[in-house]
Design an enzyme around this catalytic site. Structure first.
Site, PDB file in Angstrom:
ATOM      1  N   LYS A  41      -9.012  15.259 -31.956  1.00  0.00           N
ATOM      2  CA  LYS A  41      -9.777  15.516 -33.181  1.00  0.00           C
ATOM      3  C   LYS A  41     -11.175  16.024 -32.884  1.00  0.00           C
ATOM      4  O   LYS A  41     -11.629  16.980 -33.491  1.00  0.00           O
ATOM      5  CB  LYS A  41      -9.845  14.227 -34.005  1.00  0.00           C
ATOM      6  CG  LYS A  41     -10.520  14.387 -35.356  1.00  0.00           C
ATOM      7  CD  LYS A  41      -9.670  15.203 -36.293  1.00  0.00           C
ATOM      8  CE  LYS A  41     -10.359  15.474 -37.601  1.00  0.00           C
ATOM      9  NZ  LYS A  41      -9.733  16.606 -38.308  1.00  0.00           N
ATOM     10  N   ARG A  47      -8.415  10.738 -31.510  1.00  0.00           N
ATOM     11  CA  ARG A  47      -9.345  11.212 -30.484  1.00  0.00           C
ATOM     12  C   ARG A  47      -8.656  11.584 -29.171  1.00  0.00           C
ATOM     13  O   ARG A  47      -9.260  12.173 -28.278  1.00  0.00           O
ATOM     14  CB  ARG A  47     -10.387  10.123 -30.181  1.00  0.00           C
ATOM     15  CG  ARG A  47     -11.168   9.682 -31.393  1.00  0.00           C
ATOM     16  CD  ARG A  47     -12.192   8.642 -31.004  1.00  0.00           C
ATOM     17  NE  ARG A  47     -13.144   9.183 -30.068  1.00  0.00           N
ATOM     18  CZ  ARG A  47     -14.224   9.876 -30.392  1.00  0.00           C
ATOM     19  NH1 ARG A  47     -14.501  10.087 -31.651  1.00  0.00           N
ATOM     20  NH2 ARG A  47     -15.033  10.332 -29.470  1.00  0.00           N
ATOM     21  N   TRP A  92      -7.434  11.388 -23.775  1.00  0.00           N
ATOM     22  CA  TRP A  92      -7.191  12.833 -23.778  1.00  0.00           C
ATOM     23  C   TRP A  92      -7.688  13.284 -22.407  1.00  0.00           C
ATOM     24  O   TRP A  92      -8.881  13.272 -22.133  1.00  0.00           O
ATOM     25  CB  TRP A  92      -7.969  13.514 -24.901  1.00  0.00           C
ATOM     26  CG  TRP A  92      -7.667  14.966 -25.041  1.00  0.00           C
ATOM     27  CD1 TRP A  92      -6.664  15.532 -25.763  1.00  0.00           C
ATOM     28  CD2 TRP A  92      -8.400  16.068 -24.461  1.00  0.00           C
ATOM     29  NE1 TRP A  92      -6.716  16.899 -25.672  1.00  0.00           N
ATOM     30  CE2 TRP A  92      -7.763  17.257 -24.877  1.00  0.00           C
ATOM     31  CE3 TRP A  92      -9.520  16.167 -23.629  1.00  0.00           C
ATOM     32  CZ2 TRP A  92      -8.210  18.521 -24.494  1.00  0.00           C
ATOM     33  CZ3 TRP A  92      -9.963  17.420 -23.247  1.00  0.00           C
ATOM     34  CH2 TRP A  92      -9.312  18.577 -23.684  1.00  0.00           C
ATOM     35  N   GLU A 128      -7.941  30.854 -40.886  1.00  0.00           N
ATOM     36  CA  GLU A 128      -7.723  29.413 -40.989  1.00  0.00           C
ATOM     37  C   GLU A 128      -6.238  29.091 -41.211  1.00  0.00           C
ATOM     38  O   GLU A 128      -5.701  28.148 -40.624  1.00  0.00           O
ATOM     39  CB  GLU A 128      -8.607  28.855 -42.123  1.00  0.00           C
ATOM     40  CG  GLU A 128      -8.435  27.381 -42.446  1.00  0.00           C
ATOM     41  CD  GLU A 128      -8.736  26.429 -41.292  1.00  0.00           C
ATOM     42  OE1 GLU A 128      -9.255  26.866 -40.257  1.00  0.00           O
ATOM     43  OE2 GLU A 128      -8.400  25.248 -41.434  1.00  0.00           O
ATOM     44  N   ASN A 144     -15.177   7.267 -22.233  1.00  0.00           N
ATOM     45  CA  ASN A 144     -14.904   8.493 -22.986  1.00  0.00           C
ATOM     46  C   ASN A 144     -15.969   9.499 -22.572  1.00  0.00           C
ATOM     47  O   ASN A 144     -17.156   9.260 -22.810  1.00  0.00           O
ATOM     48  CB  ASN A 144     -14.996   8.181 -24.491  1.00  0.00           C
ATOM     49  CG  ASN A 144     -15.077   9.433 -25.345  1.00  0.00           C
ATOM     50  OD1 ASN A 144     -14.559  10.469 -24.977  1.00  0.00           O
ATOM     51  ND2 ASN A 144     -15.706   9.333 -26.499  1.00  0.00           N
ATOM     52  N   GLY A 145     -15.564  10.581 -21.917  1.00  0.00           N
ATOM     53  CA  GLY A 145     -16.547  11.581 -21.481  1.00  0.00           C
ATOM     54  C   GLY A 145     -16.188  12.132 -20.120  1.00  0.00           C
ATOM     55  O   GLY A 145     -15.035  12.020 -19.677  1.00  0.00           O
ATOM     56  N   HIS A 169      -4.711  49.200 -37.469  1.00  0.00           N
ATOM     57  CA  HIS A 169      -5.315  49.565 -36.183  1.00  0.00           C
ATOM     58  C   HIS A 169      -4.657  48.841 -35.018  1.00  0.00           C
ATOM     59  O   HIS A 169      -5.254  48.721 -33.960  1.00  0.00           O
ATOM     60  CB  HIS A 169      -6.821  49.288 -36.217  1.00  0.00           C
ATOM     61  CG  HIS A 169      -7.526  50.088 -37.264  1.00  0.00           C
ATOM     62  ND1 HIS A 169      -7.806  51.425 -37.122  1.00  0.00           N
ATOM     63  CD2 HIS A 169      -7.956  49.738 -38.496  1.00  0.00           C
ATOM     64  CE1 HIS A 169      -8.403  51.877 -38.218  1.00  0.00           C
ATOM     65  NE2 HIS A 169      -8.495  50.866 -39.072  1.00  0.00           N
ATOM     66  N   LYS A 216      -3.996  26.816 -38.695  1.00  0.00           N
ATOM     67  CA  LYS A 216      -3.253  25.615 -39.133  1.00  0.00           C
ATOM     68  C   LYS A 216      -1.810  25.683 -38.638  1.00  0.00           C
ATOM     69  O   LYS A 216      -1.259  24.707 -38.149  1.00  0.00           O
ATOM     70  CB  LYS A 216      -3.238  25.485 -40.665  1.00  0.00           C
ATOM     71  CG  LYS A 216      -4.490  25.039 -41.337  1.00  0.00           C
ATOM     72  CD  LYS A 216      -4.886  23.608 -41.109  1.00  0.00           C
ATOM     73  CE  LYS A 216      -5.676  23.425 -39.864  1.00  0.00           C
ATOM     74  NZ  LYS A 216      -7.090  23.709 -39.864  1.00  0.00           N
ATOM     75  N   CYS A 263     -11.810  10.664 -26.037  1.00  0.00           N
ATOM     76  CA  CYS A 263     -10.873   9.555 -25.920  1.00  0.00           C
ATOM     77  C   CYS A 263     -11.350   8.529 -26.937  1.00  0.00           C
ATOM     78  O   CYS A 263     -12.432   8.652 -27.477  1.00  0.00           O
ATOM     79  CB  CYS A 263     -10.950   8.923 -24.531  1.00  0.00           C
ATOM     80  SG  CYS A 263     -10.616  10.084 -23.209  1.00  0.00           S
ATOM     81  N   GLU A 299      -1.582  25.275 -34.714  1.00  0.00           N
ATOM     82  CA  GLU A 299      -1.891  23.988 -34.091  1.00  0.00           C
ATOM     83  C   GLU A 299      -0.883  22.894 -34.403  1.00  0.00           C
ATOM     84  O   GLU A 299      -0.690  21.996 -33.591  1.00  0.00           O
ATOM     85  CB  GLU A 299      -3.335  23.539 -34.356  1.00  0.00           C
ATOM     86  CG  GLU A 299      -3.716  23.268 -35.780  1.00  0.00           C
ATOM     87  CD  GLU A 299      -5.192  22.885 -35.909  1.00  0.00           C
ATOM     88  OE1 GLU A 299      -5.726  23.036 -36.997  1.00  0.00           O
ATOM     89  OE2 GLU A 299      -5.801  22.425 -34.931  1.00  0.00           O
TER      90      GLU A 299
HETATM   91  O1  M6R Z   1     -15.609  18.361 -35.572  1.00  0.00           O
HETATM   92  P1  M6R Z   1     -15.797  19.845 -35.575  1.00  0.00           P
HETATM   93  O2  M6R Z   1     -15.778  20.413 -36.946  1.00  0.00           O
HETATM   94  O3  M6R Z   1     -17.015  20.279 -34.829  1.00  0.00           O
HETATM   95  O4  M6R Z   1     -14.540  20.411 -34.815  1.00  0.00           O
HETATM   96  C1  M6R Z   1     -14.386  21.766 -34.563  1.00  0.00           C
HETATM   97  C2  M6R Z   1     -12.993  22.093 -34.110  1.00  0.00           C
HETATM   98  O5  M6R Z   1     -12.679  21.399 -32.944  1.00  0.00           O
HETATM   99  C3  M6R Z   1     -11.953  21.748 -35.178  1.00  0.00           C
HETATM  100  O6  M6R Z   1     -12.229  22.391 -36.383  1.00  0.00           O
HETATM  101  C4  M6R Z   1     -10.542  22.155 -34.703  1.00  0.00           C
HETATM  102  O7  M6R Z   1     -10.451  23.538 -34.593  1.00  0.00           O
HETATM  103  C5  M6R Z   1      -9.469  21.600 -35.639  1.00  0.00           C
HETATM  104  N1  M6R Z   1      -8.362  21.128 -34.878  1.00  0.00           N
HETATM  105  C6  M6R Z   1      -8.935  22.610 -36.576  1.00  0.00           C
HETATM  106  O8  M6R Z   1      -7.926  22.121 -37.390  1.00  0.00           O
END
Ligand code: M6R
Length: 615
Positions: free
Chosen positions: A610, A27, A75, A488, A101-102, A511, A492, A2, A495
């Site tokens: 994030k 966040r 969040w 990756e 936050n936590g 396979h 992208k 958060c 998400e």
């Molecule tokens: O801050 P970090 O690199 O440790 O975060 C890891 C993942 O949470 C982060 O890469 C997440 O998968 C992103 N949303 C990808 O775009």
């Protein structure tokens, strides 16, 4: 997971807190709230939704006067996102107001105890338990707020960054941290509190980053006092000069942070190797690596731990480290690693990769690796982050603040650091030929220009996005060092557009996934000029034979794949090991344009945040 903001000083707190919350929305953004003290009473407003929804609610229901206040963007962990579960939370007396936050893991037993003592609860949150626990201790022990916070935090299990105040002592904010970040901005006769420095960057460049298990009492007219939560010892807190500037955290004319961050890649890749890569002299200088080079050259094994996009960067590193250093590499999801019983020896090196430096699973995996004797090297973007401090040594990427939830420039700058590391270790170990080493140094210096060239295909990629935006599924294929790029690319798309997508090694397709292919299935294939080119061409033929639609990432000037594919996206030629730095660019743009066309919230996709600071 958060964002928290607090202010105490001589200005109006409301605009500072609201703007700060907007900057911290990366966040978490499922609900938001604010509490201001106007000198007489608390002005509290909370709502499900984003900070703009909070602004609208505030305009309807409260006065925005007051020079002390706290705000929160959430969040959800405990309790669904709704008005009541939003922070701030007040204690039963109404005197204490808290943001958090936590996660308080033992909140259920604490809550039962408080209920037995007559407390009532409005929300389902662990945070409301904490604020009432502090109130109860303050009453029972007849202590000041700071002491009550300290006693309470010694009873809780979990993670937190908190800020609270008592309306009976409104010249004081109390903050504490364990596991979630917390920065204190020190201005003239004013103080700021936030999950990162972005909410107060235009007001002060002086900040204290609390360490885990530290708390601070921030009182107007006094110095900030930082103490250890466990033993009450005063800490000599280090006031840092912030390098962040306002421009870095604004959109700078782009429609979305994600697009701005995609376009920043030529600059930030250069920033990441600037002063570290001296191609004409044949030198790579990475302080953290140089100091520990013999550990690396003598290592039996390298274990890379990370999550999400950072894990994909780790997979790219597996190929290049094994190629140039001949050290065996394993890449692990931090969340799996931390809960198995991994075999780790003192001759293992663990590399932890994290943009935010706050990811809870990666942090826990680091702690485990350290307990078992491994040397842990961190690759983080956020300076001073928990992971950068928990690791024995490390290198920063210099991507600047990444605000779009979907990682872009973090990925390419992580690969830049990992590439320099692999080249240097390989050179010192004698595992890479000098000519190869020199070639890659020179080629790495050309990458920013190549990324710029790849970005020139933006309009063409937008047209491709328009053709496929309504597809229900996508398959992404790549081989070798471009297999992680396929993963990756799929991540992208998933998400930010919510379209189902899977990444696969191209040869694995037959396979299983080949069963999915029909004329409705777009298949994105990384088919650049490299060792596997012929094999990838065969994979494309197999897809064509089943009427799949091919969108290929190809090397500039390619004719063979171009003749087979329905659409191509070109990238400049570069040695194979460096290609992920280029092939990932069109895939970022493709997912961006599809999400925009589908009218999705590109920078704040649903259900995500994030930095994932909870398990
Ligand atoms: O801050 P970090 O690199 O440790 O975060 C890891 C993942 O949470 C982060 O890469 C997440 O998968 C992103 N949303 C990808 O775009």
């Amino acid at each position: 997971m958060c964002g928290i903001v607090g202010y105490i000083g001589n200005k109006q707190a409301y605009p500072i807190i609201i703007n700060g919350l907007k900057r911290l929305e990366y966040r978490g953004y499922d609900s938001a709230g604010i509490a201001l003290f106007d000198g007489k009473k608390i002005q509290l407003s909370k709502t499900k939704g984003k900070v703009v929804d909070l602004e609208a609610r505030v305009a309807e229901e409260i006065e925005t006067k007051g020079s002390v206040g706290i705000g929160h963007t959430r969040w959800a962990t405990h309790g669904i996102p709704n008005d009541v579960n939003s922070h701030p939370h007040c204690s039963n007396s109404g005197d204490l107001v808290l943001i958090h936050n936590g996660i308080i893991e033992n909140y259920a037993s604490l809550k039962t105890e408080l209920i037995n003592r007559g407390y009532t609860f409005k929300s389902d949150t662990d945070t409301e338990v904490l604020v009432n626990l502090i109130e109860e201790i303050k009453k029972q022990e007849d202590v000041k707020l700071g002491k009550a916070v300290q006693i309470a935090l010694n009873q809780v299990v979990g993670a937190y960054a908190i800020a609270l105040f008592d309306i009976k002592k409104p010249n004081e904010l109390v903050v504490a941290k364990l596991g979630s970040p917390l920065a204190i901005g020190i201005g003239e006769d004013e103080f700021f509190v936030a999950s990162d420095a972005s909410p107060f960057i235009e007001f002060t460049k002086d900040a204290i980053y609390l360490e885990d298990e530290e708390m601070a009492i921030i009182r107007l007219g006094r110095e900030v006092r930082v103490r250890k939560i466990k033993n009450d010892k005063l800490v000599n807190a280090n006031i840092q000069k912030l390098k962040l500037n306002l421009e870095q955290i604004e959109k700078g004319g782009y429609d979305h942070f994600m697009l701005k961050e995609i376009y920043e890649q030529p600059t930030v890749i250069k920033d990441t190797y600037r002063g570290r890569l001296l191609a004409n002299k044949g030198i790579i200088k990475l302080g953290g690596l140089d100091d520990n080079i013999s550990r690396f050259t003598n290592a039996d094994r390298i274990i890379i731990i990370a999550c999400g996009t950072s894990w994909h960067a780790g997979l790219v590193a597996e190929y290049i480290f094994e190629e140039w250093t001949r050290i065996p590499v394993e890449v692990e999801y931090a969340s799996e690693f931390r809960y198995r019983n991994p075999i780790i020896t003192e001759k293992d090196i663990v590399i932890a990769i994290s943009q935010s430096g706050e990811t809870a699973d990666t942090l826990a995996a680091i702690k485990l690796a350290k307990q078992r004797g491994a040397f842990v090297y961190g690759i983080c973007n956020v300076v001073g982050s928990t992971i950068s401090r928990e690791t024995h040594s490390g290198s920063y990427t210099h991507a600047g603040p990444e605000i779009g939830v979907a990682s872009t420039k973090a990925f390419t700058t992580q690969i830049t650091v990992l590439t320099m590391m692999a080249l240097e270790i390989g050179r010192v170990k004698g595992a890479i030929a000098q000519s190869d080493y020199m070639l890659h140094l020179r080629e790495l210096e050309l990458i920013p220009g190549h990324v710029e060239a790849a970005l020139k295909s933006n309009e063409k990629i937008e047209e491709i996005a328009a053709v496929f935006k309504n597809a229900k599924n996508f398959l992404y294929l790549g081989r070798g060092v471009n297999f992680p790029v396929a993963l990756e690319g799929a991540l992208k798309l998933k998400e930010i557009s919510y379209i189902h997508a899977e990444g696969y090694p191209a040869a694995e397709m037959k396979h299983g996934p080949i069963a999915l292919i029909d004329d409705q299935m777009p298949v994105v294939v990384v088919a650049i000029n490299c060792n596997h080119y012929g094999k990838v061409v065969s994979n494309i033929e197999e897809i064509k034979a089943r009427s799949g639609k091919i969108i290929a990432v190809v090397t500039e000037g390619d004719t063979e794949v171009a003749a087979l594919a329905d659409y191509v996206m070109e990238v400049p030629d570069t040695p194979e090991t460096l290609t992920p730095l280029l092939t990932t660019i069109p895939l970022q743009l493709l997912s961006y344009h599809i999400a925009v066309m589908l009218d999705k919230n590109v920078d704040q996709p649903r259900n995500l945040a994030k930095s994932v600071t909870v398990e």
